[in-house]
Write a protein that holds these residues in place. Sequence first.
Motif, PDB file in Angstrom:
ATOM      1  N   ALA A   1       0.831  -1.417   0.127  1.00  0.00           N
ATOM      2  CA  ALA A   1      -0.004   0.025   0.079  1.00  0.00           C
ATOM      3  C   ALA A   1       0.796   1.224   0.061  1.00  0.00           C
ATOM      4  O   ALA A   1       1.999   1.295   0.524  1.00  0.00           O
ATOM      5  CB  ALA A   1      -1.007  -0.096   1.192  1.00  0.00           C
ATOM      6  N   ARG A   2       0.561   2.201  -0.801  1.00  0.00           N
ATOM      7  CA  ARG A   2       1.318   3.405  -0.850  1.00  0.00           C
ATOM      8  C   ARG A   2       1.639   4.194   0.454  1.00  0.00           C
ATOM      9  O   ARG A   2       2.567   4.773   0.547  1.00  0.00           O
ATOM     10  CB  ARG A   2       0.885   4.305  -2.031  1.00  0.00           C
ATOM     11  CG  ARG A   2       0.704   3.939  -3.407  1.00  0.00           C
ATOM     12  CD  ARG A   2       0.399   4.869  -4.434  1.00  0.00           C
ATOM     13  NE  ARG A   2       0.288   4.374  -5.718  1.00  0.00           N
ATOM     14  CZ  ARG A   2       1.408   4.210  -6.552  1.00  0.00           C
ATOM     15  NH1 ARG A   2       2.488   4.768  -6.100  1.00  0.00           N
ATOM     16  NH2 ARG A   2       1.320   3.746  -7.760  1.00  0.00           N
ATOM     17  N   GLU A   3       0.708   3.825   1.359  1.00  0.00           N
ATOM     18  CA  GLU A   3       0.492   4.859   2.393  1.00  0.00           C
ATOM     19  C   GLU A   3       1.492   4.288   3.400  1.00  0.00           C
ATOM     20  O   GLU A   3       1.849   5.049   4.700  1.00  0.00           O
ATOM     21  CB  GLU A   3      -0.839   4.872   3.293  1.00  0.00           C
ATOM     22  CG  GLU A   3      -1.082   3.676   3.402  1.00  0.00           C
ATOM     23  CD  GLU A   3      -2.596   3.736   4.114  1.00  0.00           C
ATOM     24  OE1 GLU A   3      -3.148   2.490   4.728  1.00  0.00           O
ATOM     25  OE2 GLU A   3      -3.301   4.430   3.677  1.00  0.00           O
ATOM     26  N   LEU A   4       2.087   3.177   3.215  1.00  0.00           N
ATOM     27  CA  LEU A   4       2.959   2.507   4.308  1.00  0.00           C
ATOM     28  C   LEU A   4       4.405   2.596   3.894  1.00  0.00           C
ATOM     29  O   LEU A   4       4.715   2.445   2.622  1.00  0.00           O
ATOM     30  CB  LEU A   4       2.805   0.856   4.267  1.00  0.00           C
ATOM     31  CG  LEU A   4       1.331   0.458   4.634  1.00  0.00           C
ATOM     32  CD1 LEU A   4       0.972  -1.030   4.665  1.00  0.00           C
ATOM     33  CD2 LEU A   4       0.983   1.107   6.013  1.00  0.00           C
ATOM     34  N   THR A   5       5.389   2.769   4.689  1.00  0.00           N
ATOM     35  CA  THR A   5       6.743   2.957   4.470  1.00  0.00           C
ATOM     36  C   THR A   5       7.304   1.668   3.894  1.00  0.00           C
ATOM     37  O   THR A   5       8.342   1.624   3.503  1.00  0.00           O
ATOM     38  CB  THR A   5       7.546   3.500   5.748  1.00  0.00           C
ATOM     39  OG1 THR A   5       7.265   2.638   6.690  1.00  0.00           O
ATOM     40  CG2 THR A   5       7.096   4.905   6.135  1.00  0.00           C
TER      41      THR A   5
ATOM     42  N   LEU B   1      10.575  -1.624  -2.243  1.00  0.00           N
ATOM     43  CA  LEU B   1      11.076  -1.339  -3.647  1.00  0.00           C
ATOM     44  C   LEU B   1      12.461  -1.207  -3.645  1.00  0.00           C
ATOM     45  O   LEU B   1      13.330  -1.402  -4.615  1.00  0.00           O
ATOM     46  CB  LEU B   1      10.305  -0.155  -4.171  1.00  0.00           C
ATOM     47  CG  LEU B   1       8.941  -0.256  -4.396  1.00  0.00           C
ATOM     48  CD1 LEU B   1       8.417   1.102  -4.870  1.00  0.00           C
ATOM     49  CD2 LEU B   1       8.866  -1.320  -5.727  1.00  0.00           C
ATOM     50  N   GLU B   2      13.039  -0.520  -2.454  1.00  0.00           N
ATOM     51  CA  GLU B   2      14.533  -0.450  -2.071  1.00  0.00           C
ATOM     52  C   GLU B   2      15.362  -1.699  -2.068  1.00  0.00           C
ATOM     53  O   GLU B   2      16.378  -2.057  -2.555  1.00  0.00           O
ATOM     54  CB  GLU B   2      14.658   0.464  -0.808  1.00  0.00           C
ATOM     55  CG  GLU B   2      16.239   0.956  -0.792  1.00  0.00           C
ATOM     56  CD  GLU B   2      16.268   1.883   0.279  1.00  0.00           C
ATOM     57  OE1 GLU B   2      17.319   2.002   0.809  1.00  0.00           O
ATOM     58  OE2 GLU B   2      15.403   2.436   0.491  1.00  0.00           O
TER      59      GLU B   2
ATOM     60  N   LYS C   1      -3.629   3.633  -7.666  1.00  0.00           N
ATOM     61  CA  LYS C   1      -3.528   4.772  -6.716  1.00  0.00           C
ATOM     62  C   LYS C   1      -3.348   4.450  -5.289  1.00  0.00           C
ATOM     63  O   LYS C   1      -2.846   4.930  -4.477  1.00  0.00           O
ATOM     64  CB  LYS C   1      -4.765   5.642  -6.746  1.00  0.00           C
ATOM     65  CG  LYS C   1      -5.184   6.152  -8.245  1.00  0.00           C
ATOM     66  CD  LYS C   1      -3.635   6.936  -8.968  1.00  0.00           C
ATOM     67  CE  LYS C   1      -3.911   7.485 -10.363  1.00  0.00           C
ATOM     68  NZ  LYS C   1      -2.615   7.731 -10.967  1.00  0.00           N
ATOM     69  N   LEU C   2      -3.693   3.128  -4.945  1.00  0.00           N
ATOM     70  CA  LEU C   2      -3.535   2.846  -3.712  1.00  0.00           C
ATOM     71  C   LEU C   2      -2.191   1.821  -3.345  1.00  0.00           C
ATOM     72  O   LEU C   2      -1.806   1.774  -2.123  1.00  0.00           O
ATOM     73  CB  LEU C   2      -4.635   1.913  -3.234  1.00  0.00           C
ATOM     74  CG  LEU C   2      -6.039   2.762  -3.312  1.00  0.00           C
ATOM     75  CD1 LEU C   2      -7.306   1.840  -2.742  1.00  0.00           C
ATOM     76  CD2 LEU C   2      -6.091   4.172  -2.240  1.00  0.00           C
TER      77      LEU C   2
ATOM     78  N   LEU D   1       2.398  -1.038  -6.566  1.00  0.00           N
ATOM     79  CA  LEU D   1       2.421  -1.802  -7.923  1.00  0.00           C
ATOM     80  C   LEU D   1       0.833  -2.658  -7.987  1.00  0.00           C
ATOM     81  O   LEU D   1       0.244  -2.676  -6.901  1.00  0.00           O
ATOM     82  CB  LEU D   1       3.342  -3.343  -7.665  1.00  0.00           C
ATOM     83  CG  LEU D   1       4.663  -3.537  -7.923  1.00  0.00           C
ATOM     84  CD1 LEU D   1       5.576  -2.633  -7.030  1.00  0.00           C
ATOM     85  CD2 LEU D   1       5.249  -4.900  -8.100  1.00  0.00           C
ATOM     86  N   THR D   2       0.506  -2.828  -9.028  1.00  0.00           N
ATOM     87  CA  THR D   2      -0.852  -3.411  -9.280  1.00  0.00           C
ATOM     88  C   THR D   2      -0.697  -4.959  -9.121  1.00  0.00           C
ATOM     89  O   THR D   2       0.387  -5.360  -9.109  1.00  0.00           O
ATOM     90  CB  THR D   2      -1.304  -3.116 -10.859  1.00  0.00           C
ATOM     91  OG1 THR D   2      -0.472  -3.988 -11.735  1.00  0.00           O
ATOM     92  CG2 THR D   2      -1.472  -2.015 -11.396  1.00  0.00           C
ATOM     93  N   PHE D   3      -1.902  -5.544  -8.684  1.00  0.00           N
ATOM     94  CA  PHE D   3      -1.829  -6.770  -8.256  1.00  0.00           C
ATOM     95  C   PHE D   3      -1.099  -7.649  -9.357  1.00  0.00           C
ATOM     96  O   PHE D   3      -0.139  -8.619  -9.192  1.00  0.00           O
ATOM     97  CB  PHE D   3      -3.154  -7.443  -7.826  1.00  0.00           C
ATOM     98  CG  PHE D   3      -2.983  -8.844  -7.447  1.00  0.00           C
ATOM     99  CD1 PHE D   3      -2.311  -9.339  -6.274  1.00  0.00           C
ATOM    100  CD2 PHE D   3      -3.476  -9.890  -8.569  1.00  0.00           C
ATOM    101  CE1 PHE D   3      -2.407 -10.849  -6.130  1.00  0.00           C
ATOM    102  CE2 PHE D   3      -3.252 -11.222  -8.059  1.00  0.00           C
ATOM    103  CZ  PHE D   3      -2.952 -11.655  -6.864  1.00  0.00           C
TER     104      PHE D   3
END
Length: 299
Positions: free
Chosen positions: A146-150, A156-157, A171-172, A175-177
Amino acid sequence: MDKSMQSHREYVFAQHKRCCTIANHLHHVCDAGIRQGIWEQAERVRRQKTWVQNDNFLVVPGTNFMMCVLPKCGSSSWHWLTRDLREPLSAGHQFGWQDRQKNTQIMQDLSPDDGAKLMSNENAFRGISVRHPFSKLVSGWNQKLARELTYASFLLEAYPHMQEYADDTDKLHVLTFENMAEYIAAYGHDVDNLDYHFLPMEYLCQPCLYPYNYVIKIESMGNDQNWLTHELNVERMPWQEKGPGYFNANQTNPVNILRTYFKNVKRETILKLMDIYYYDFVLFGYTFDVDTLTPGGLV
């Protein structure tokens, strides 16, 4: 005997029989795998007699309880129960990170002698909590990317190839599923490319080497609660604190969920995923029809 009591006992017996049937299936498949050289018989025998620590174990030696707990397979509930078994919780107690940390520390501090007794005791409860591999995958993606989570940024890193599949389509989520499925299909055969939440259950709990005698499917935990409270001699299971039917209510129809998420995943990608999680499907009796996108073995 009161008819209602007799009916309850028959229901509990049926739940117990189902869990034992799943465990028997696991042992049968493991026996076949050992004969084929997939797992080593010598190592299996060693772990039945000695304590080989596994970071996914929860233990309460005084009650002969051991559980291999996996991410996205009710791990919070099992941690809560472990805390309750070693020191009964008062009603409404807010389970916290300190309780979870203490559970882990107790497992790490378990002596080799006490661990060996837990492994060899015929009356001990040695369980593993599992979930349909694709349901587990969906849950992991939804919560950890989820984008809101660090944590999503961390993933990704930590896994550079994953960045190749990231875009702004969802938007959420980072990555898409569908792209997450593509990433795992491409790189998941090497566990170094998978975060802990996406590793195969077989890899984490090694069910063909440890002497588990119970397999609990998360899909039926709500129905199994009467048997579990009886077997573990507790007044309630963790989710029962949140009201009748809580667990089942939060297990929205997995068939519909998987059809929704996998309808846009390429067939060849699904087949690759089934290969990566092959042992999770076979050992725990799960299936997935790639033509109808229908999961099986949920109970």
